[in-house]
Scaffold this motif. Structure first.
Motif, mmCIF file in Angstrom:
data_model
loop_
_atom_site.group_PDB
_atom_site.id
_atom_site.type_symbol
_atom_site.label_atom_id
_atom_site.label_comp_id
_atom_site.label_asym_id
_atom_site.label_seq_id
_atom_site.Cartn_x
_atom_site.Cartn_y
_atom_site.Cartn_z
ATOM 1 N N THR A 167 93.975 -54.549 -30.177
ATOM 2 C CA THR A 167 92.818 -54.564 -31.071
ATOM 3 C C THR A 167 93.090 -55.619 -32.138
ATOM 4 O O THR A 167 93.777 -55.365 -33.123
ATOM 5 N N HIS A 168 92.516 -56.779 -31.934
ATOM 6 C CA HIS A 168 92.845 -57.981 -32.692
ATOM 7 C C HIS A 168 92.348 -57.877 -34.130
ATOM 8 O O HIS A 168 91.145 -57.735 -34.377
ATOM 9 N N GLY A 169 93.293 -57.957 -35.073
ATOM 10 C CA GLY A 169 92.966 -57.906 -36.484
ATOM 11 C C GLY A 169 93.181 -56.547 -37.121
ATOM 12 O O GLY A 169 93.111 -56.423 -38.349
ATOM 13 N N MET A 170 93.455 -55.517 -36.315
ATOM 14 C CA MET A 170 93.693 -54.185 -36.864
ATOM 15 C C MET A 170 95.083 -54.104 -37.495
ATOM 16 O O MET A 170 96.074 -54.562 -36.915
ATOM 17 N N THR A 179 84.580 -57.785 -38.625
ATOM 18 C CA THR A 179 84.359 -58.290 -37.274
ATOM 19 C C THR A 179 85.700 -58.504 -36.578
ATOM 20 O O THR A 179 86.527 -59.299 -37.043
ATOM 21 N N TYR A 180 85.911 -57.816 -35.469
ATOM 22 C CA TYR A 180 87.184 -57.864 -34.740
ATOM 23 C C TYR A 180 86.888 -57.940 -33.241
ATOM 24 O O TYR A 180 85.730 -58.043 -32.821
ATOM 25 N N TRP A 181 87.940 -57.899 -32.445
ATOM 26 C CA TRP A 181 87.728 -57.868 -30.998
ATOM 27 C C TRP A 181 88.900 -57.199 -30.310
ATOM 28 O O TRP A 181 89.980 -57.041 -30.900
ATOM 29 N N ILE A 182 88.665 -56.754 -29.103
ATOM 30 C CA ILE A 182 89.683 -56.124 -28.280
ATOM 31 C C ILE A 182 89.908 -57.021 -27.075
ATOM 32 O O ILE A 182 88.941 -57.464 -26.436
ATOM 33 N N HIS A 183 91.173 -57.283 -26.772
ATOM 34 C CA HIS A 183 91.437 -58.139 -25.612
ATOM 35 C C HIS A 183 92.749 -57.770 -24.949
ATOM 36 O O HIS A 183 93.637 -57.164 -25.559
ATOM 37 N N ALA A 184 92.851 -58.118 -23.685
ATOM 38 C CA ALA A 184 94.112 -57.931 -22.971
ATOM 39 C C ALA A 184 95.195 -58.749 -23.645
ATOM 40 O O ALA A 184 94.948 -59.870 -24.102
ATOM 41 N N HIS A 185 96.387 -58.173 -23.721
ATOM 42 C CA HIS A 185 97.542 -58.915 -24.237
ATOM 43 C C HIS A 185 98.592 -59.018 -23.138
ATOM 44 O O HIS A 185 99.788 -58.837 -23.372
#
Length: 575
Positions: free
Chosen positions: A83-86, A122-128
């Motif tokens: 969870t990018h930015g959390m 504003t954030y995003w979820i992505h595969a890492h």
């Protein structure tokens, strides 16, 4: 007293209202392949979606909610989600980096992330995991504030910007790391997309109303220039931080960054207007190979009206995000400790191009994820040796003000992202060849811009500062995916003794690791102390002298050349 009592009642009611709004938001994802997807209209391919479809719907929650993201991996390869930015304060074990804070979710397995929404924006979820977000495994995460918004607007749109490749990421990565790519040229995207479409996205607009556009760049590599024909844009948020209004006609957004802009609609319904997202050609070695470098969407004022044909707004190359002023001020203070990270791209002794900080090719610990090393090594958890050199461990003391100096020795700009924090950008070079050193004076700054991803210019530098107030294991890395996988990352081991006293990893996470063959105690190799028997270093820099293989190759080349020359001479004498 009556006024104080009334205020107290109001605060109690507001608190109760917030508690009532806070909720558990459960999202179930079955991560699957989806076939015959053709977002740019040029070539169909498979992508990674959820529940059998793609694009993946955005997740919308409210600050204070608990996001329960239940994942089943129906791929034939492992995966993980970030969870990018959390900040993940207290729950860093859900940060999603495999081998660092969790173990990868293997095919057929399920895993549940329980993430408290401690911020808004504003954030995003992505595969890492191995660049899977470039194959489609990504979506927006929008967190509404528990209180009123700082700025008023009538409606909002989420705008996901991305590069797009017709070839799957793993195949491109093999080529990128191949000895047959000696210059280290990154793969060229085939297209640019807006909301997973190259030129057909639309936004319904009503004359006179004000709209918030939340922009997220989820690209594997390039920055993009944003403009809207006939409209100004007012920046109000950057990477989850509300900022004072800053009006522009165009601006750049690099991969992993987020901006919110306010756009006031014109008082007209006679024309529609184009929204532009143009790939920065300076980041591509061969920009002409990108078939659709520029994507457009349309602001629809009137479905039957024509689209305005206008002169393009010049790319605002002078836009400087350091001029943005956070709404909530935080003054810069002198650092307690400083780390210098030099960005070096070069061919290493495995004959592949690697991207590194300080010539260390990053790789996650092989046996024990770093979080469990920090949890179980007692006082030795403060010794970076126990995490293994490949993870480039940098140990931080609790509540230190940490300064990170990034000197980018590469000729291209690089976007750097820090997990678990926002940082203050207190210095960034303004001309080529300007590297930071102690002779450069950083003046007092009452409220420098804060964000979690910053572009560091080619042959330039930036100085970042953040407070080490979030015990955990946090990566800092280049968000150009090709460079991250090639080794451009380091690991902050933040307050390891506080990790031991404050962080209680759910037993199910430890069991998940042990069931998948990882250890949950000991150093990087699962041993005691600094016994790293069996630990193998990643690729190393070339010595600058002839290596044994090089000498052998040179000798063989000379022998073959002499034999060839002798053959020519022999034939010449016998004609």
């Amino acid at each position: 007293m009556a006024k104080a009592s009334t205020l107290g009642v109001w605060l109690l009611l507001a608190t109760l209202a917030f508690v009532a709004r806070a909720a558990n938001v459960t999202v179930n994802w079955d991560i699957t392949y989806v076939y015959n997807v053709n977002p740019d209209g040029l070539a169909a391919r498979w992508v990674i979606g959820v529940n059998g479809s793609w694009p993946i719907p955005a997740i919308n929650v409210t600050e204070g909610d608990l996001l329960i993201l239940s994942v089943k991996n129906s791929l034939n390869v492992s995966t993980s989600l970030h969870t990018h930015g959390m900040f993940q304060n207290g729950t860093g074990y859900y940060d999603g980096v495999p081998g660092v804070v969790q173990c990868p979710i293997q095919p057929g397995q399920s895993f549940t992330y329980r993430i408290p929404m401690q911020q808004h924006g504003t954030y995003w979820i992505h595969a890492h995991y191995k660049g899977q977000y470039g194959d489609g495994l990504r979506t927006a995460l929008i967190i509404k504030p528990k209180a009123a918004e700082v700025y008023k607007y009538d409606q909002e749109y989420t705008v996901v910007l991305s590069d797009w490749y017709h070839t799957p990421h793993d195949d491109l990565m093999v080529w990128f790391m191949s000895p047959y790519n000696p210059t280290g040229s990154e793969p060229i995207p085939d297209s640019t997309l807006i909301n997973d479409n190259s030129d057909n996205s639309t936004f319904a607009i009503t004359a006179g109303k004000t709209y918030r556009f939340r922009l997220i760049n989820v690209s594997l590599m390039p920055s993009m220039f944003i403009s809207i024909d006939g409209h100004n844009m007012t920046i109000i948020e950057v990477d989850g931080i509300d900022v004072q209004p800053y009006t522009v006609q165009s601006f750049a957004i690099t991969t992993a960054q987020r901006y919110s802009i306010l756009v006031t609609a014109l008082n007209t319904t006679t024309q529609n207007f184009q929204f532009h997202a143009d790939t920065d050609p300076s980041m591509l070695d061969f920009p002409d190979k990108c078939t659709k470098p520029n994507a457009t969407a349309t602001l629809i004022y009137n479905a039957t009206a024509p689209t305005a044909v206008m002169d393009r707004v010049p790319w605002n190359m002078t836009f400087n995000d350091m001029e943005l002023v956070p709404v909530v001020p935080v003054a810069a203070v002198d650092p307690d400790t400083s780390f210098e990270l030099n960005v070096i791209l070069n061919v290493f002794d495995d004959a592949s191009n690697h991207a590194t900080f300080n010539n260390i090719v990053y790789a996650a610990p092989p046996v024990t994820p770093a979080l469990w090393t920090a949890l179980t090594m007692g006082p030795q958890a403060t010794d970076p040796t126990v995490y293994g050199q490949n993870s480039h461990p940098l140990v931080l003391q609790h509540n230190q003000m940490v300064q990170v100096v990034i000197n980018n020795l590469d000729v291209k700009g690089h976007p750097f992202h820090l997990h678990g924090h926002v940082f203050q950008v207190v210095f960034r070079s303004t001309e080529a060849g300007q590297y930071y050193n102690s002779s450069i004076v950083i003046p007092p700054q009452p409220n420098p811009v804060r964000r979690d991803t910053v572009i560091v210019p080619g042959t330039g530098s930036a100085v970042l500062r953040f407070r080490a107030d979030n015990p955990g294991i946090w990566l800092i890395h280049c968000h150009i995916e090709w460079h991250f996988e090639a080794g451009l990352a380091a690991t902050f081991i933040e307050a390891p003794l506080e990790i031991q006293s404050r962080i209680a990893v759910p037993q199910e996470l430890s069991n998940f690791c042990t069931n998948n063959g990882f250890k949950t105690s000991g150093n990087a190799m699962g041993n005691n102390g600094t016994d790293l028997t069996g630990y193998q270093l990643t690729a190393q820099p070339l010595s600058g002298n002839f290596e044994t293989k090089g000498i052998i190759s040179l000798v063989v080349t000379i022998v073959v050349a002499l034999l060839g020359l002798g053959t020519v001479v022999w034939f010449g004498h016998h004609q």
